[in-house]
Design a protein around this motif. Structure first.
Motif, PDB file in Angstrom:
ATOM      1  N   ALA A  38      52.242 -13.303  88.843  1.00  0.00           N
ATOM      2  CA  ALA A  38      53.364 -12.380  89.070  1.00  0.00           C
ATOM      3  C   ALA A  38      54.694 -13.080  88.790  1.00  0.00           C
ATOM      4  O   ALA A  38      55.604 -12.487  88.205  1.00  0.00           O
ATOM      5  CB  ALA A  38      53.322 -11.847  90.494  1.00  0.00           C
ATOM      6  N   GLY A  39      54.802 -14.332  89.181  1.00  0.00           N
ATOM      7  CA  GLY A  39      56.022 -15.086  88.896  1.00  0.00           C
ATOM      8  C   GLY A  39      56.247 -15.264  87.407  1.00  0.00           C
ATOM      9  O   GLY A  39      57.357 -15.069  86.903  1.00  0.00           O
ATOM     10  N   ALA A  40      55.187 -15.614  86.688  1.00  0.00           N
ATOM     11  CA  ALA A  40      55.295 -15.766  85.237  1.00  0.00           C
ATOM     12  C   ALA A  40      55.617 -14.424  84.574  1.00  0.00           C
ATOM     13  O   ALA A  40      56.423 -14.362  83.648  1.00  0.00           O
ATOM     14  CB  ALA A  40      53.998 -16.338  84.672  1.00  0.00           C
ATOM     15  N   ALA A  41      54.998 -13.349  85.062  1.00  0.00           N
ATOM     16  CA  ALA A  41      55.264 -12.015  84.501  1.00  0.00           C
ATOM     17  C   ALA A  41      56.715 -11.615  84.716  1.00  0.00           C
ATOM     18  O   ALA A  41      57.338 -11.017  83.840  1.00  0.00           O
ATOM     19  CB  ALA A  41      54.329 -10.986  85.131  1.00  0.00           C
ATOM     20  N   LEU A  42      57.246 -11.944  85.880  1.00  0.00           N
ATOM     21  CA  LEU A  42      58.636 -11.621  86.159  1.00  0.00           C
ATOM     22  C   LEU A  42      59.568 -12.356  85.194  1.00  0.00           C
ATOM     23  O   LEU A  42      60.487 -11.755  84.635  1.00  0.00           O
ATOM     24  CB  LEU A  42      58.972 -11.981  87.610  1.00  0.00           C
ATOM     25  N   VAL A  43      59.307 -13.635  84.958  1.00  0.00           N
ATOM     26  CA  VAL A  43      60.143 -14.416  84.039  1.00  0.00           C
ATOM     27  C   VAL A  43      60.039 -13.863  82.619  1.00  0.00           C
ATOM     28  O   VAL A  43      61.057 -13.647  81.948  1.00  0.00           O
ATOM     29  CB  VAL A  43      59.744 -15.910  84.081  1.00  0.00           C
ATOM     30  N   VAL A  44      58.806 -13.621  82.153  1.00  0.00           N
ATOM     31  CA  VAL A  44      58.610 -13.115  80.788  1.00  0.00           C
ATOM     32  C   VAL A  44      59.283 -11.754  80.608  1.00  0.00           C
ATOM     33  O   VAL A  44      59.964 -11.506  79.614  1.00  0.00           O
ATOM     34  CB  VAL A  44      57.103 -13.032  80.447  1.00  0.00           C
ATOM     35  N   SER A  45      59.122 -10.874  81.592  1.00  0.00           N
ATOM     36  CA  SER A  45      59.702  -9.536  81.449  1.00  0.00           C
ATOM     37  C   SER A  45      61.226  -9.581  81.491  1.00  0.00           C
ATOM     38  O   SER A  45      61.885  -8.849  80.744  1.00  0.00           O
ATOM     39  CB  SER A  45      59.156  -8.593  82.527  1.00  0.00           C
ATOM     40  N   GLU A  46      61.799 -10.420  82.318  1.00  0.00           N
ATOM     41  CA  GLU A  46      63.259 -10.520  82.378  1.00  0.00           C
ATOM     42  C   GLU A  46      63.826 -11.103  81.087  1.00  0.00           C
ATOM     43  O   GLU A  46      64.844 -10.625  80.581  1.00  0.00           O
ATOM     44  CB  GLU A  46      63.700 -11.349  83.581  1.00  0.00           C
ATOM     45  N   VAL A  47      63.174 -12.125  80.545  1.00  0.00           N
ATOM     46  CA  VAL A  47      63.635 -12.696  79.274  1.00  0.00           C
ATOM     47  C   VAL A  47      63.540 -11.654  78.166  1.00  0.00           C
ATOM     48  O   VAL A  47      64.463 -11.491  77.363  1.00  0.00           O
ATOM     49  CB  VAL A  47      62.831 -13.972  78.928  1.00  0.00           C
ATOM     50  N   ALA A  48      62.420 -10.914  78.127  1.00  0.00           N
ATOM     51  CA  ALA A  48      62.259  -9.879  77.101  1.00  0.00           C
ATOM     52  C   ALA A  48      63.313  -8.782  77.242  1.00  0.00           C
ATOM     53  O   ALA A  48      63.869  -8.313  76.238  1.00  0.00           O
ATOM     54  CB  ALA A  48      60.858  -9.279  77.179  1.00  0.00           C
ATOM     55  N   LEU A  49      63.621  -8.390  78.480  1.00  0.00           N
ATOM     56  CA  LEU A  49      64.646  -7.366  78.697  1.00  0.00           C
ATOM     57  C   LEU A  49      66.010  -7.840  78.226  1.00  0.00           C
ATOM     58  O   LEU A  49      66.756  -7.097  77.580  1.00  0.00           O
ATOM     59  CB  LEU A  49      64.712  -6.979  80.169  1.00  0.00           C
ATOM     60  N   ARG A  50      66.354  -9.081  78.531  1.00  0.00           N
ATOM     61  CA  ARG A  50      67.657  -9.612  78.121  1.00  0.00           C
ATOM     62  C   ARG A  50      67.754  -9.741  76.601  1.00  0.00           C
ATOM     63  O   ARG A  50      68.797  -9.475  76.012  1.00  0.00           O
ATOM     64  CB  ARG A  50      67.928 -10.946  78.800  1.00  0.00           C
ATOM     65  N   LEU A  51      66.666 -10.160  75.966  1.00  0.00           N
ATOM     66  CA  LEU A  51      66.678 -10.270  74.510  1.00  0.00           C
ATOM     67  C   LEU A  51      66.772  -8.900  73.850  1.00  0.00           C
ATOM     68  O   LEU A  51      67.436  -8.749  72.830  1.00  0.00           O
ATOM     69  CB  LEU A  51      65.428 -11.007  74.022  1.00  0.00           C
ATOM     70  N   ARG A  52      66.129  -7.911  74.437  1.00  0.00           N
ATOM     71  CA  ARG A  52      66.202  -6.551  73.891  1.00  0.00           C
ATOM     72  C   ARG A  52      67.617  -5.989  73.989  1.00  0.00           C
ATOM     73  O   ARG A  52      68.071  -5.272  73.106  1.00  0.00           O
ATOM     74  CB  ARG A  52      65.260  -5.622  74.651  1.00  0.00           C
ATOM     75  N   ARG A  53      68.299  -6.299  75.081  1.00  0.00           N
ATOM     76  CA  ARG A  53      69.664  -5.807  75.256  1.00  0.00           C
ATOM     77  C   ARG A  53      70.624  -6.423  74.243  1.00  0.00           C
ATOM     78  O   ARG A  53      71.601  -5.794  73.858  1.00  0.00           O
ATOM     79  CB  ARG A  53      70.147  -6.096  76.673  1.00  0.00           C
ATOM     80  N   ARG A  54      70.360  -7.659  73.847  1.00  0.00           N
ATOM     81  CA  ARG A  54      71.225  -8.345  72.896  1.00  0.00           C
ATOM     82  C   ARG A  54      70.991  -7.878  71.474  1.00  0.00           C
ATOM     83  O   ARG A  54      71.861  -8.009  70.631  1.00  0.00           O
ATOM     84  CB  ARG A  54      70.992  -9.849  72.956  1.00  0.00           C
ATOM     85  N   GLN A  55      69.787  -7.386  71.196  1.00  0.00           N
ATOM     86  CA  GLN A  55      69.450  -6.965  69.837  1.00  0.00           C
ATOM     87  C   GLN A  55      70.149  -5.649  69.520  1.00  0.00           C
ATOM     88  O   GLN A  55      70.106  -4.694  70.305  1.00  0.00           O
ATOM     89  CB  GLN A  55      67.936  -6.801  69.723  1.00  0.00           C
ATOM     90  N   PRO A  56      70.792  -5.558  68.354  1.00  0.00           N
ATOM     91  CA  PRO A  56      71.456  -4.304  67.989  1.00  0.00           C
ATOM     92  C   PRO A  56      70.424  -3.186  67.771  1.00  0.00           C
ATOM     93  O   PRO A  56      69.292  -3.456  67.380  1.00  0.00           O
ATOM     94  CB  PRO A  56      72.192  -4.632  66.691  1.00  0.00           C
ATOM     95  N   ALA A  57      70.846  -1.980  68.007  1.00  0.00           N
ATOM     96  CA  ALA A  57      69.949  -0.823  67.853  1.00  0.00           C
ATOM     97  C   ALA A  57      69.550  -0.658  66.384  1.00  0.00           C
ATOM     98  O   ALA A  57      70.370  -0.837  65.486  1.00  0.00           O
ATOM     99  CB  ALA A  57      70.624   0.442  68.338  1.00  0.00           C
ATOM    100  N   ALA A  58      68.285  -0.307  66.179  1.00  0.00           N
ATOM    101  CA  ALA A  58      67.779  -0.105  64.811  1.00  0.00           C
ATOM    102  C   ALA A  58      68.309   1.216  64.260  1.00  0.00           C
ATOM    103  O   ALA A  58      68.461   2.210  64.970  1.00  0.00           O
ATOM    104  CB  ALA A  58      66.258  -0.112  64.811  1.00  0.00           C
ATOM    105  N   ARG A  59      68.565   1.247  62.984  1.00  0.00           N
ATOM    106  CA  ARG A  59      69.094   2.464  62.355  1.00  0.00           C
ATOM    107  C   ARG A  59      68.033   3.175  61.602  1.00  0.00           C
ATOM    108  O   ARG A  59      67.186   2.849  61.003  1.00  0.00           O
ATOM    109  CB  ARG A  59      70.231   2.121  61.429  1.00  0.00           C
TER     110      ARG A  59
END
Length: 121
Positions: free
Chosen positions: A100-121
């Motif tokens: 659960a701890g590893a899942a929390l870290v992976v999901s938070e990193v993925a969420l932050r990276l997704r927010r930084r990525q520009p929206a696809a056109r």
């Protein structure tokens, strides 16, 4: 669901063929049933699976699905072992917490990276 099934499959691939406990070469310490490279391979494979699923799908369900699948596979394996001494629930709980701890870290990193990525056109 795919994350849990993937985790169970990886568990069976890496740890499903474990050998019995064995005596250490240089000491009287019993080792096993897994080798270090089996556990490291499983951990790396699960991390890759969780990252890929979190990147492509919803991060939290994907990462926690992988964690839940690992917990189910580990618990079922430990509980069904004839040499089980009754302490497997403690190990199962530790796997659940670490997963659960590893899942929390992976999901938070993925969420932050997704927010930084520009929206696809």
């Amino acid at each position: 669901m795919g994350g849990a099934l993937g985790a169970v499959a990886l568990y069976l691939i890496w740890l499903g063929w474990h050998a019995p406990y064995r005596q250490g070469r240089d000491s009287n310490v019993e080792t096993g049933p897994y080798d270090a490279q089996q556990v490291a391979g499983l951990a790396l494979s699960l991390l890759i699976l969780a990252v890929l699923l979190a990147w492509r799908l919803a991060p939290r369900p994907a990462a926690f699905g992988v964690s839940g699948g690992l917990w189910i596979a580990c618990s079922a394996d430990a509980a069904s072992r004839p040499s089980s001494d009754g302490l497997w629930p403690i190990g199962s709980f530790l796997v659940l917490c670490a997963g659960a701890g590893a899942a929390l870290v992976v999901s938070e990193v993925a969420l932050r990276l997704r927010r930084r990525q520009p929206a696809a056109r």
